[in-house]
Design an enzyme around this catalytic site. Sequence first.
Site, mmCIF file in Angstrom:
data_model
loop_
_atom_site.group_PDB
_atom_site.id
_atom_site.type_symbol
_atom_site.label_atom_id
_atom_site.label_comp_id
_atom_site.label_asym_id
_atom_site.label_seq_id
_atom_site.Cartn_x
_atom_site.Cartn_y
_atom_site.Cartn_z
ATOM 1 N N MET A 126 0.728 -1.288 0.113
ATOM 2 C CA MET A 126 0.024 -0.106 0.153
ATOM 3 C C MET A 126 0.741 1.358 -0.079
ATOM 4 O O MET A 126 0.299 2.214 0.448
ATOM 5 C CB MET A 126 -0.982 0.001 1.308
ATOM 6 C CG MET A 126 -1.972 -1.018 1.012
ATOM 7 S SD MET A 126 -2.877 -0.988 -0.385
ATOM 8 C CE MET A 126 -4.044 -2.311 -0.627
ATOM 9 N N ARG A 127 2.134 1.011 -0.213
ATOM 10 C CA ARG A 127 2.874 2.328 -0.340
ATOM 11 C C ARG A 127 3.239 2.277 -1.941
ATOM 12 O O ARG A 127 3.753 1.679 -2.562
ATOM 13 C CB ARG A 127 4.021 2.461 0.515
ATOM 14 C CG ARG A 127 3.584 2.405 1.849
ATOM 15 C CD ARG A 127 4.915 2.477 2.845
ATOM 16 N NE ARG A 127 4.229 2.137 4.394
ATOM 17 C CZ ARG A 127 4.074 2.840 5.376
ATOM 18 N NH1 ARG A 127 4.922 4.193 5.344
ATOM 19 N NH2 ARG A 127 3.842 2.568 6.389
ATOM 20 N N HIS A 143 -3.507 -5.290 -9.414
ATOM 21 C CA HIS A 143 -4.379 -4.156 -9.009
ATOM 22 C C HIS A 143 -5.922 -4.741 -9.151
ATOM 23 O O HIS A 143 -6.208 -5.115 -10.122
ATOM 24 C CB HIS A 143 -4.105 -2.737 -9.840
ATOM 25 C CG HIS A 143 -5.198 -1.690 -9.380
ATOM 26 N ND1 HIS A 143 -5.011 -1.065 -8.031
ATOM 27 C CD2 HIS A 143 -6.419 -1.484 -9.724
ATOM 28 C CE1 HIS A 143 -5.796 0.134 -7.847
ATOM 29 N NE2 HIS A 143 -6.811 -0.114 -8.861
ATOM 30 N N ASP A 160 -0.387 3.225 -10.066
ATOM 31 C CA ASP A 160 -1.087 2.453 -10.808
ATOM 32 C C ASP A 160 -1.194 2.568 -12.272
ATOM 33 O O ASP A 160 -2.197 2.393 -12.907
ATOM 34 C CB ASP A 160 -2.669 2.036 -10.235
ATOM 35 C CG ASP A 160 -2.614 1.674 -8.865
ATOM 36 O OD1 ASP A 160 -1.852 0.916 -8.527
ATOM 37 O OD2 ASP A 160 -3.535 2.060 -8.026
HETATM 38 C C1 GAR Z 1 -5.595 -7.244 -3.641
HETATM 39 O O1 GAR Z 1 -6.908 -7.496 -3.817
HETATM 40 C C2 GAR Z 1 -4.779 -6.353 -4.354
HETATM 41 O O2 GAR Z 1 -5.276 -6.394 -5.568
HETATM 42 C C3 GAR Z 1 -5.287 -5.141 -3.684
HETATM 43 O O3 GAR Z 1 -5.148 -5.549 -2.280
HETATM 44 C C4 GAR Z 1 -5.404 -6.812 -2.232
HETATM 45 C C5 GAR Z 1 -4.488 -7.481 -1.393
HETATM 46 O O4 GAR Z 1 -5.118 -8.843 -0.783
HETATM 47 N N1 GAR Z 1 -4.400 -4.113 -4.224
HETATM 48 C C6 GAR Z 1 -4.347 -2.972 -4.012
HETATM 49 O O5 GAR Z 1 -5.497 -2.366 -3.879
HETATM 50 C C7 GAR Z 1 -3.041 -1.888 -4.389
HETATM 51 N N2 GAR Z 1 -3.482 -0.806 -4.729
HETATM 52 P P1 GAR Z 1 -3.929 -9.866 -0.530
HETATM 53 O O6 GAR Z 1 -3.225 -9.243 0.980
HETATM 54 O O7 GAR Z 1 -4.987 -10.900 0.238
HETATM 55 O O8 GAR Z 1 -3.137 -10.502 -1.507
#
Ligand code: GAR
Length: 190
Positions: free
Chosen positions: A92-93, A111, A147
């Site tokens: 998330m960074r 994403h 993104d």
């Molecule tokens: C996933 O859905 C990924 O696509 C999203 O966070 C989730 C992590 O799930 N990523 C973002 O939103 C990036 N901006 P996980 O920890 O179970 O893999």
Amino acid sequence: TLKLGVLGSGSGSNMQAIMDAIDAGTLNAEIVLVLSDNEDAYILERARKAGLRAEVIDCGGFKTKFPDDKQAEVARRLKEAGVELVCLAGFMRLVKQPMLDAYPERILNIHPSLLPNYPGLMAWKQAVEDGAAESGCTVHYVDAGMDTGPIIEQAKVPVLADDTAETLHARIQVEEHRLYPEVISQFVGK
Ligand code: GAR
């Protein structure tokens, strides 16, 4: 065997999907280092339970900022571990130049939307609130934007009339868990 580094901030279900593909023999790779900016993230516990090396990125108390010196340090740690491909999995960074320079075209992100639609946080919630008819997930190269990097592959899912943010995210995650290991396998031997 492609050496992977995985960076995540959350539950690590995408990392689990990568681990499962490796175990199943469909992905000729090895996760050599897992890093999280959140010491309480389940991704770390998940990794350690599986016997993987899992460590914390200390962002010095910043909630969302990822300072350049920390990025340089992370790049160094990834290199020292022999990481060839960096996989962001719910990280998330924003990754910037110190890491991008260390791994040109070798940092991937997954994403939860059909980019360029709904970049940023909680893309599944954005899709539901926007009344989108379909959404999905995107694996893309990471560049300095949020993104915005070149898209490698996408998978679509329908948005149903009675979807909540949670039910849509669950449907998207099924596709994420299939797509990410498959795209990573395209980098084996390259
Ligand atoms: C996933 O859905 C990924 O696509 C999203 O966070 C989730 C992590 O799930 N990523 C973002 O939103 C990036 N901006 P996980 O920890 O179970 O893999």
